[in-house]
Motif scaffolding. Structure first.
Motif, PDB file in Angstrom:
ATOM      1  N   ALA A 146      64.680  17.479  45.394  1.00 18.08           N
ATOM      2  CA  ALA A 146      65.133  17.608  44.009  1.00 18.08           C
ATOM      3  C   ALA A 146      65.999  16.418  43.611  1.00 18.08           C
ATOM      4  O   ALA A 146      65.856  15.859  42.514  1.00 18.08           O
ATOM      5  CB  ALA A 146      65.901  18.913  43.831  1.00 18.08           C
ATOM      6  N   GLU A 147      66.888  16.007  44.500  1.00 16.02           N
ATOM      7  CA  GLU A 147      67.733  14.835  44.236  1.00 16.02           C
ATOM      8  C   GLU A 147      66.882  13.596  43.974  1.00 16.02           C
ATOM      9  O   GLU A 147      67.147  12.832  43.046  1.00 16.02           O
ATOM     10  CB  GLU A 147      68.648  14.557  45.435  1.00 16.02           C
ATOM     11  CG  GLU A 147      69.850  15.454  45.553  1.00 16.02           C
ATOM     12  CD  GLU A 147      70.747  14.996  46.682  1.00 16.02           C
ATOM     13  OE1 GLU A 147      70.409  13.986  47.350  1.00 16.02           O
ATOM     14  OE2 GLU A 147      71.774  15.636  46.915  1.00 16.02           O
ATOM     15  N   TYR A 180      65.290  13.852  40.559  1.00 16.38           N
ATOM     16  CA  TYR A 180      66.287  13.885  39.483  1.00 16.38           C
ATOM     17  C   TYR A 180      66.891  12.499  39.229  1.00 16.38           C
ATOM     18  O   TYR A 180      67.094  12.102  38.076  1.00 16.38           O
ATOM     19  CB  TYR A 180      67.386  14.886  39.837  1.00 16.38           C
ATOM     20  CG  TYR A 180      68.371  15.147  38.726  1.00 16.38           C
ATOM     21  CD1 TYR A 180      68.098  16.085  37.739  1.00 16.38           C
ATOM     22  CD2 TYR A 180      69.584  14.457  38.670  1.00 16.38           C
ATOM     23  CE1 TYR A 180      68.999  16.332  36.709  1.00 16.38           C
ATOM     24  CE2 TYR A 180      70.493  14.697  37.651  1.00 16.38           C
ATOM     25  CZ  TYR A 180      70.205  15.633  36.671  1.00 16.38           C
ATOM     26  OH  TYR A 180      71.096  15.876  35.659  1.00 16.38           O
ATOM     27  N   GLU A 226      62.484   7.058  35.597  1.00 16.02           N
ATOM     28  CA  GLU A 226      61.231   7.644  35.109  1.00 16.02           C
ATOM     29  C   GLU A 226      60.031   6.750  35.365  1.00 16.02           C
ATOM     30  O   GLU A 226      58.930   7.244  35.634  1.00 16.02           O
ATOM     31  CB  GLU A 226      61.346   7.955  33.613  1.00 16.02           C
ATOM     32  CG  GLU A 226      62.272   9.127  33.310  1.00 16.02           C
ATOM     33  CD  GLU A 226      62.222   9.517  31.849  1.00 16.02           C
ATOM     34  OE1 GLU A 226      61.371   8.969  31.109  1.00 16.02           O
ATOM     35  OE2 GLU A 226      63.028  10.370  31.437  1.00 16.02           O
ATOM     36  N   GLY A 267      60.368   9.576  38.406  1.00 13.14           N
ATOM     37  CA  GLY A 267      61.491  10.495  38.322  1.00 13.14           C
ATOM     38  C   GLY A 267      61.475  11.307  37.044  1.00 13.14           C
ATOM     39  O   GLY A 267      60.825  10.940  36.063  1.00 13.14           O
ATOM     40  N   SER A 268      62.205  12.409  37.072  1.00  8.30           N
ATOM     41  CA  SER A 268      62.267  13.278  35.891  1.00  8.30           C
ATOM     42  C   SER A 268      63.469  14.198  36.011  1.00  8.30           C
ATOM     43  O   SER A 268      63.586  14.960  36.981  1.00  8.30           O
ATOM     44  CB  SER A 268      60.987  14.110  35.764  1.00  8.30           C
ATOM     45  OG  SER A 268      61.141  15.129  34.790  1.00  8.30           O
ATOM     46  N   LYS A 269      64.371  14.142  35.037  1.00  8.08           N
ATOM     47  CA  LYS A 269      65.518  15.040  35.020  1.00  8.08           C
ATOM     48  C   LYS A 269      65.066  16.492  34.874  1.00  8.08           C
ATOM     49  O   LYS A 269      65.608  17.394  35.514  1.00  8.08           O
ATOM     50  CB  LYS A 269      66.457  14.659  33.867  1.00  8.08           C
ATOM     51  CG  LYS A 269      67.184  13.339  34.051  1.00  8.08           C
ATOM     52  CD  LYS A 269      68.282  13.480  35.085  1.00  8.08           C
ATOM     53  CE  LYS A 269      69.213  12.261  35.119  1.00  8.08           C
ATOM     54  NZ  LYS A 269      68.568  11.058  35.647  1.00  8.08           N
ATOM     55  N   LYS A 297      62.036  17.894  35.677  1.00 11.84           N
ATOM     56  CA  LYS A 297      61.383  18.360  36.906  1.00 11.84           C
ATOM     57  C   LYS A 297      62.400  18.514  38.030  1.00 11.84           C
ATOM     58  O   LYS A 297      62.346  19.474  38.808  1.00 11.84           O
ATOM     59  CB  LYS A 297      60.285  17.388  37.315  1.00 11.84           C
ATOM     60  CG  LYS A 297      59.494  17.839  38.531  1.00 11.84           C
ATOM     61  CD  LYS A 297      58.380  16.855  38.869  1.00 11.84           C
ATOM     62  CE  LYS A 297      57.627  17.304  40.120  1.00 11.84           C
ATOM     63  NZ  LYS A 297      56.551  16.328  40.470  1.00 11.84           N
ATOM     64  N   GLY A 298      63.333  17.554  38.111  1.00 15.75           N
ATOM     65  CA  GLY A 298      64.365  17.629  39.139  1.00 15.75           C
ATOM     66  C   GLY A 298      65.202  18.883  39.016  1.00 15.75           C
ATOM     67  O   GLY A 298      65.527  19.531  40.015  1.00 15.75           O
ATOM     68  N   MET A 299      65.537  19.265  37.772  1.00 11.19           N
ATOM     69  CA  MET A 299      66.331  20.466  37.559  1.00 11.19           C
ATOM     70  C   MET A 299      65.576  21.709  38.003  1.00 11.19           C
ATOM     71  O   MET A 299      66.159  22.628  38.602  1.00 11.19           O
ATOM     72  CB  MET A 299      66.725  20.579  36.091  1.00 11.19           C
ATOM     73  CG  MET A 299      67.691  21.704  35.794  1.00 11.19           C
ATOM     74  SD  MET A 299      69.263  21.546  36.717  1.00 11.19           S
ATOM     75  CE  MET A 299      69.990  20.116  35.881  1.00 11.19           C
ATOM     76  N   PHE A 301      65.856  21.858  41.678  1.00  8.59           N
ATOM     77  CA  PHE A 301      67.167  22.343  42.115  1.00  8.59           C
ATOM     78  C   PHE A 301      67.207  23.875  42.070  1.00  8.59           C
ATOM     79  O   PHE A 301      67.784  24.514  42.956  1.00  8.59           O
ATOM     80  CB  PHE A 301      68.281  21.772  41.239  1.00  8.59           C
ATOM     81  CG  PHE A 301      68.692  20.371  41.591  1.00  8.59           C
ATOM     82  CD1 PHE A 301      69.148  20.069  42.864  1.00  8.59           C
ATOM     83  CD2 PHE A 301      68.639  19.354  40.646  1.00  8.59           C
ATOM     84  CE1 PHE A 301      69.534  18.778  43.201  1.00  8.59           C
ATOM     85  CE2 PHE A 301      69.019  18.058  40.963  1.00  8.59           C
ATOM     86  CZ  PHE A 301      69.461  17.772  42.245  1.00  8.59           C
ATOM     87  N   PHE A 313      74.197  21.661  40.292  1.00  9.04           N
ATOM     88  CA  PHE A 313      73.171  21.112  39.407  1.00  9.04           C
ATOM     89  C   PHE A 313      72.541  22.179  38.531  1.00  9.04           C
ATOM     90  O   PHE A 313      72.293  21.952  37.339  1.00  9.04           O
ATOM     91  CB  PHE A 313      72.102  20.384  40.224  1.00  9.04           C
ATOM     92  CG  PHE A 313      72.507  18.999  40.611  1.00  9.04           C
ATOM     93  CD1 PHE A 313      72.441  17.953  39.704  1.00  9.04           C
ATOM     94  CD2 PHE A 313      72.970  18.727  41.890  1.00  9.04           C
ATOM     95  CE1 PHE A 313      72.829  16.667  40.055  1.00  9.04           C
ATOM     96  CE2 PHE A 313      73.355  17.453  42.259  1.00  9.04           C
ATOM     97  CZ  PHE A 313      73.302  16.413  41.332  1.00  9.04           C
TER      98      PHE A 313
END
Length: 215
Positions: free
Chosen positions: A161-162, A165, A169, A173-175, A177-179, A182, A210
């Motif tokens: 996840a880290e 996050y 991008e 990466g993706s905030k 998707k990362g969330m 988490f 998170f």
């Protein structure tokens, strides 16, 4: 004579039990501090403590494991502060303990492979563009090994996840998707049980932090 031998045996058993209890008490105290330490100095102190414990218990993988983890967490703190000049050295220190832990661990161990992944990631962050195909690739391989050995491990889910996050991008990466990842990690923490009280159990508070940011 038999009475003396019996008394000696009982005394030996009592001393052994006391030593084991004292060892577990010290280890439990130090392991708990892994979750509460915040500064590079605190993690360095823990690394020193686990180094001393490992010197007295060289056939147990856990003190080596936690010495490596403390070094890695120290490096992660410095990385977050933009201080990357010492990350190679710190990762190298962690790798020494990872090697020692791997040597005495009873089986191929997902937790150890995950630490190795984290150490390679620290090295990569010294110069991400140059090292993505070297240290970054090694980190990804260690993560795959860890996940294959223990697919439900919440720490593996947390580190994945880290990665998503915080990754730019343009590199996947993706905030958002990362969330979601988490949240998945936190769910795994709720159902995962460590083998013993001293086995790795860190990471839940980070997943909770998170997830709380999404509310």
């Amino acid at each position: 004579m038999k009475k003396y031998l019996l008394s000696f045996a009982l005394a030996f058993v009592s001393l052994t039990a006391f030593a084991q209890t004292d060892y577990e008490k010290v280890m439990t105290e130090k392991v708990a501090k892994i979750e509460t330490a915040k500064t590079a100095e605190e993690f360095q102190a823990l690394a020193n403590d686990f180094h001393r414990i490992a010197g007295k218990d060289e056939n147990n993988w856990l003190p080596f494991y936690y010495a490596a983890l403390a070094n890695i967490q120290k490096g992660r703190v410095l990385m977050q502060q933009g201080k990357t000049q010492d990350l190679d050295f710190i990762a190298g220190q962690a790798e020494k303990y990872i090697g020692a832990a791997s040597h005495v661990a009873p089986t191929d161990n997902a937790e150890i492979h995950l630490l190795s992944k984290m150490a390679y990631s620290l090295k990569m962050m010294v110069n991400p563009q140059q090292r993505y195909m070297t240290d970054g690739a090694k980190a990804a391989e260690e993560l795959k090994k860890a996940e294959k050995l223990d697919p439900n491990n919440p720490r593996i889910a947390l580190i994945k996840a880290e990665d998503i996050y915080f990754m730019p991008e343009q590199y996947g990466g993706s905030k958002v998707k990362g969330m979601e990842m988490f949240k998945d990690a936190l769910n795994k923490f709720k159902s995962y049980t460590s083998k013993t009280a001293l086995d790795p159990n860190w990471g839940k508070s980070e997943a909770e932090y998170f997830v709380s940011q999404a509310k």
